[in-house]
Design a protein around this motif. Structure first.
Motif, short mmCIF file in Angstrom:
data_model
loop_
_atom_site.label_atom_id
_atom_site.label_comp_id
_atom_site.label_asym_id
_atom_site.label_seq_id
_atom_site.Cartn_x
_atom_site.Cartn_y
_atom_site.Cartn_z
N ARG A 129 0.81 -1.22 0.00
CA ARG A 129 0.00 0.00 0.00
C ARG A 129 0.84 1.27 0.00
NH1 ARG A 129 -5.62 -1.01 1.67
NH2 ARG A 129 -5.60 1.19 2.15
N LYS A 130 2.13 1.08 0.16
CA LYS A 130 3.04 2.23 0.23
C LYS A 130 3.18 2.89 -1.14
CE LYS A 130 7.77 2.92 1.79
NZ LYS A 130 8.94 2.20 2.23
N LYS A 131 2.97 4.19 -1.19
CA LYS A 131 3.15 4.94 -2.44
C LYS A 131 4.64 4.98 -2.76
CE LYS A 131 -1.19 6.30 -2.78
NZ LYS A 131 -2.01 5.19 -3.05
N ASP A 132 4.98 4.56 -3.96
CA ASP A 132 6.39 4.46 -4.34
C ASP A 132 6.52 4.81 -5.81
OD1 ASP A 132 9.01 3.64 -4.93
OD2 ASP A 132 8.88 1.87 -3.65
N LYS A 133 7.14 5.97 -6.10
CA LYS A 133 7.29 6.41 -7.49
C LYS A 133 8.15 5.44 -8.30
CE LYS A 133 6.53 11.26 -6.61
NZ LYS A 133 7.13 12.51 -6.25
N GLN A 134 9.11 4.81 -7.64
CA GLN A 134 9.99 3.87 -8.33
C GLN A 134 9.25 2.59 -8.71
OE1 GLN A 134 13.55 2.86 -6.16
NE2 GLN A 134 14.36 1.63 -7.84
N PHE A 135 8.26 2.21 -7.89
CA PHE A 135 7.50 0.99 -8.14
C PHE A 135 6.00 1.30 -8.09
CE2 PHE A 135 11.48 -0.60 -6.33
CZ PHE A 135 11.85 -1.49 -7.32
N PRO A 136 5.48 1.92 -9.14
CA PRO A 136 4.04 2.19 -9.13
C PRO A 136 3.24 0.89 -9.26
CG PRO A 136 4.98 2.76 -11.27
CD PRO A 136 6.13 2.35 -10.36
N ILE A 137 2.04 0.92 -8.74
CA ILE A 137 1.14 -0.24 -8.86
C ILE A 137 0.81 -0.44 -10.33
CG2 ILE A 137 -1.20 -1.06 -8.33
CD1 ILE A 137 -0.91 0.29 -5.59
N ARG A 138 0.76 -1.69 -10.76
CA ARG A 138 0.50 -1.98 -12.17
C ARG A 138 -0.79 -1.33 -12.66
NH1 ARG A 138 -0.75 -8.48 -11.58
NH2 ARG A 138 -2.52 -8.30 -12.99
N ASN A 139 -0.79 -0.95 -13.92
CA ASN A 139 -1.89 -0.18 -14.51
C ASN A 139 -3.23 -0.90 -14.50
OD1 ASN A 139 -0.21 1.97 -15.12
ND2 ASN A 139 0.31 1.16 -17.14
N ASP A 140 -3.22 -2.22 -14.62
CA ASP A 140 -4.47 -2.98 -14.70
C ASP A 140 -4.95 -3.50 -13.34
OD1 ASP A 140 -2.56 -4.95 -14.21
OD2 ASP A 140 -3.43 -6.36 -15.65
N TRP A 141 -4.39 -2.96 -12.26
CA TRP A 141 -4.67 -3.52 -10.94
C TRP A 141 -6.16 -3.56 -10.60
CZ3 TRP A 141 -3.01 -7.04 -8.14
CH2 TRP A 141 -3.44 -7.22 -6.82
N GLU A 142 -6.87 -2.49 -10.86
CA GLU A 142 -8.30 -2.46 -10.51
C GLU A 142 -9.06 -3.57 -11.23
OE1 GLU A 142 -10.02 -0.83 -8.02
OE2 GLU A 142 -7.96 -0.40 -7.47
N LYS A 143 -8.69 -3.87 -12.47
CA LYS A 143 -9.35 -4.95 -13.21
C LYS A 143 -8.87 -6.32 -12.73
CE LYS A 143 -10.17 -2.72 -17.65
NZ LYS A 143 -9.71 -2.65 -19.03
#
Length: 173
Positions: free
Chosen positions: A82-96
């Protein structure tokens, strides 16, 4: 001073209205929690808990996935995921993808641990609810108005496993 009664997270307690409520691995009905320690094997790797797998998949294919997989406990895995991390953003399709990822995780848990599978099947048609004020998506929001997505996925899995068992029994007879 009275000793508090130790809770067995593997003992299923059905409440009024045929409800099985859970929240937390060490609490009543705790085996349904993603924090419950039951290692699973997915993607050729061992994950300490379904929480480790779920949170790590937000960063699939990156070094952060491994960092989350190797977290010392599910709470740490949760925080890293859950940590916001610019180097490791959450994958784009995560909500799907998140419901599918959660289903993969719980399916592994309840098919790779026969005792857990038998307990899930023993819940028959009872309603499984992640009861928490902290989450209205995976849980019921504490007031029953949340989506209870985790409970719904557990009941879907139970239905599939039950159908598989019936099919196997029919083939054996």
């Amino acid at each position: 001073m009275s000793k508090s009664k130790k809770i067995d997270p593997l003992q299923i307690i059905v409440e009024e209205g045929n409800k099985i409520q859970f929240y937390g691995a060490k609490n009543q009905n705790g085996l349904f929690s993603n924090f419950y320690k039951s290692p699973i094997k997915l993607k050729g790797k061992i994950w300490q808990t379904t929480e480790h797998y779920f949170q790590a998949q937000k960063f699939a294919g990156t070094s952060k996935e491994e960092e989350v997989r190797n977290a010392p406990g599910p709470g740490t895995a949760f925080r890293l995921g859950r940590k916001k991390d610019k180097q490791f953003p959450i994958r784009n399709d995560w909500e799907k993808a998140k419901n599918t990822v959660m289903y993969e995780a719980i399916k592994a848990k309840f098919t790779q641990h026969d005792n857990l599978k038998q307990i899930l099947l023993s819940t028959k048609n009872n309603i499984i609810i992640e009861h928490t004020k902290r989450d209205a998506y995976w849980g019921d929001g504490g007031d029953g108005k949340g989506k209870n997505t985790l409970g719904i996925l557990l009941m879907k899995l139970r239905k599939e496993l039950s159908a598989e068992n019936k099919k196997e029994e029919t083939q054996q007879n």
